[in-house]
Each structure stands twice: as C-alpha cells, then as structure tokens.
Design a protein around this motif. Structure first.
Motif, mmCIF file in Angstrom:
data_model
loop_
_atom_site.group_PDB
_atom_site.id
_atom_site.type_symbol
_atom_site.label_atom_id
_atom_site.label_comp_id
_atom_site.label_asym_id
_atom_site.label_seq_id
_atom_site.Cartn_x
_atom_site.Cartn_y
_atom_site.Cartn_z
ATOM 1 N N ALA A 247 54.840 6.466 -84.521
ATOM 2 C CA ALA A 247 54.694 5.029 -85.371
ATOM 3 C C ALA A 247 54.973 4.112 -85.041
ATOM 4 C CB ALA A 247 54.548 5.965 -86.316
ATOM 5 N N LYS A 248 56.764 4.157 -84.995
ATOM 6 C CA LYS A 248 57.074 3.074 -84.516
ATOM 7 C C LYS A 248 57.391 1.693 -83.548
ATOM 8 C CE LYS A 248 62.597 1.891 -84.726
ATOM 9 N NZ LYS A 248 63.854 1.894 -84.624
ATOM 10 N N ASP A 249 56.908 0.610 -83.843
ATOM 11 C CA ASP A 249 56.630 -0.049 -82.512
ATOM 12 C C ASP A 249 55.615 -0.202 -82.433
ATOM 13 O OD1 ASP A 249 59.595 -1.871 -83.168
ATOM 14 O OD2 ASP A 249 59.654 0.315 -81.709
ATOM 15 N N VAL A 250 54.538 0.118 -82.748
ATOM 16 C CA VAL A 250 53.251 0.800 -81.991
ATOM 17 C C VAL A 250 52.499 -0.657 -82.039
ATOM 18 C CG1 VAL A 250 50.757 1.352 -82.343
ATOM 19 C CG2 VAL A 250 52.663 2.625 -83.135
ATOM 20 N N SER A 251 51.842 -1.617 -80.885
ATOM 21 C CA SER A 251 51.462 -2.791 -81.085
ATOM 22 C C SER A 251 50.054 -2.930 -82.118
ATOM 23 C CB SER A 251 50.962 -2.930 -79.323
ATOM 24 O OG SER A 251 52.044 -3.062 -78.352
ATOM 25 N N ILE A 252 49.819 -3.970 -82.558
ATOM 26 C CA ILE A 252 48.644 -4.426 -83.302
ATOM 27 C C ILE A 252 48.142 -5.165 -82.390
ATOM 28 C CG2 ILE A 252 48.055 -5.346 -84.983
ATOM 29 C CD1 ILE A 252 50.153 -5.235 -86.765
ATOM 30 N N MET A 253 46.846 -4.551 -82.278
ATOM 31 C CA MET A 253 45.719 -4.865 -81.192
ATOM 32 C C MET A 253 44.684 -5.845 -81.954
ATOM 33 S SD MET A 253 45.884 -1.524 -79.193
ATOM 34 C CE MET A 253 44.685 -1.975 -77.655
ATOM 35 N N GLY A 254 44.090 -6.532 -81.729
ATOM 36 C CA GLY A 254 43.605 -7.362 -82.835
ATOM 37 C C GLY A 254 43.770 -8.213 -82.835
ATOM 38 N N GLY A 255 42.735 -9.436 -83.816
ATOM 39 C CA GLY A 255 43.966 -9.929 -85.052
ATOM 40 C C GLY A 255 43.387 -9.468 -86.316
ATOM 41 N N LEU A 256 43.835 -9.755 -87.352
ATOM 42 C CA LEU A 256 43.000 -9.148 -88.715
ATOM 43 C C LEU A 256 41.578 -9.772 -88.769
ATOM 44 C CD1 LEU A 256 46.103 -11.141 -91.236
ATOM 45 C CD2 LEU A 256 45.389 -8.612 -90.653
#
Length: 265
Positions: A247-256
């Motif tokens: 879970a640490k430093d997992v990239s957020i893909m896409g946008g809100l």
C-alpha cells in the motif's frame, strides 16, 4: 461429501466449490440456468489481454479463472493495460469481462432436502473506504432483505436449486448479478456469505437454531438488516509489513474525475 454419509452437512460440497473457484464452469452452468452473461474473453498471458484492450473505450473487469485472487474493475479506459505492463510476459489464465453499468445485487436461495425453501437479496459494498475507494474486500457492508418466490431471478435460482438438490447439496446458493436492462450474471457464492449471513439470521423470527433444524423453512421479519465491518490497522493486510509492501507509495492512476462517487459523497 464423505461426512454426508453419516451426518447432515450444510453449505459445503465438491460441486459447489468447483462452481465458485472455476469461473469457466460457473459461467457454463449459469448459461444453462437461463442467466444472461456479460461479454467475456479468456486469455492466458497479460500480453494477450493488453493487445485486446488497446484502443477500447469501454471499461473491462479482470477476473482470474481460478477465482483465488481479487477481481479488478477498470475506473477509466486503459487502466488495466497500465497495470498489466510490468507483467506482460507472465502466464495467467483470466477473463476480461465487459463492465455493465447498473446496480449490483445478490439473490440467494436456501436449498433444503426438498428443493428451494426461501429467497433473499443483498446489496453489498466491497471496498474499505467510502465512495468505492480503497482496497477491494470480500465485504465491507451488507444490506439484506427477504424476497418473495416471484419476480427477479426466482425462476433461474429455482432451476439451480433443483440442479444442486439432485447432487445432494443442502444450503445457500447466491447469484451475484448486475441489474441493467436485464440481470447479468457475474459469479456464484454457493456457501455461507459473510457478512450477509449475519444479517439474514437477524431477520429470523423465533429461535436462531430453528432456521437450521427446520430446513430453512421459517418466518422472517419484514424490512431489512444491515451490517458494517469495523476494523483497525493493518487490516485488510495481515501484518504491518504487508501493508507497507502493498500500500505504501502506490501511484494514483487517472484523476479525481474518474472517481465520481468521491465527489458525490
């Protein structure tokens, strides 16, 4: 199955285990019972799936064929390609199933010695946090109510109940579906479903044991029952080390904009 020679066994058998763990078998039986199935394609490597997904604008769902890993639902077109890229050469038998927009609902039949005895519906949230965010879980919250013997999916589940009865199965069988222009079958849960089971049992009138000793043929309260799973860290990971690893430093893909329920809440 060996125990059935001496005692009554509820909610376990070799045939129902195969239905749940072998997605191919589960879909085959669902078709025979009259369920509609979303468009599905089978692949054996991530590279094959990536080639299939290139240029597609619709959303797809990743489902391992052995059902031993979590499924993953795309939030925006191309997300699965990005997730597969690091493992493009790996062999993995899986399905890509076209995502159907609609309401996900489970319909369950309880099967006694003489066939179907009662039916219920469940609406479930499967993610750890609000607005469909966070790790996908088996169940985070459930809302359960009793359904009549008429209406949505009763005919299909009655056929399924009769099929399993011939195999000597006693217990629950749940069909998870998406309701759009019609119900589309997703998967079977032919066993006790957590946490919906606790909700169902709280609707039983009289003694809790009557539900099992009377072959599921009991009276229920009107209305619904709901559950909410409470947890403390590092759940849903088994240890703090696993939580850091996954879970640490997992990239957020896409946008809100790809998370409309976040804005709704």
């Amino acid at each position: 199955d060996k125990l059935k020679k001496d005692v009554e066994v509820i909610g376990a058998s070799a045939i129902t285990e195969e239905l749940e763990l072998d997605r191919r078998k589960g879909l085959e039986i669902a078709r025979k019972m009259g369920f509609a199935i979303p468009e599905s394609h089978e692949f054996k490597t991530f590279k094959e799936g990536m080639n299939f997904l290139k240029g597609r604008k619709e959303l797809w769902v990743f489902k391992p064929c052995d059902n031993k890993e979590f499924t993953y639902v795309e939030k925006f077109p191309g997300e699965l390609i990005a997730r597969m890229q690091n493992d493009s050469g790996d062999k993995c038998e899986y399905l890509l199933q076209k995502k159907i927009k609609g309401t996900e609902i489970s319909t369950e039949v309880w099967i006694g010695k003489q066939g179907p005895k009662s039916f219920n519906h469940t609406i479930e949230s499967k993610t750890l946090m609000d607005a469909d965010l966070g790790q996908a879980l088996g169940s985070q919250s459930s809302t359960v109510w009793i359904k009549s013997r008429d209406g949505l999916l009763t005919a299909e589940l009655t056929r399924m109940a009769n099929y399993l009865s011939k195999e000597g199965y006693i217990g629950p069988c749940d069909a998870n579906c998406i309701i759009a222009d019609k119900p589309y079958f997703l998967e079977w849960t032919p066993r006790f479903g957590y946490d919906a089971l606790y909700c169902l049992l709280s609707l039983v009138k009289g003694k809790l044991s009557d539900f099992f000793t009377k072959g599921f043929g009991v009276d229920f309260y009107d209305g619904y029952a709901a559950s909410q799973r409470l947890s403390i860290p590092p759940y849903p990971y088994g240890t703090p080390k696993l939580r850091t690893l996954y879970a640490k430093d997992v990239s957020i893909m896409g946008g809100l904009k790809d998370y409309p329920l976040f804005w709704a809440q």
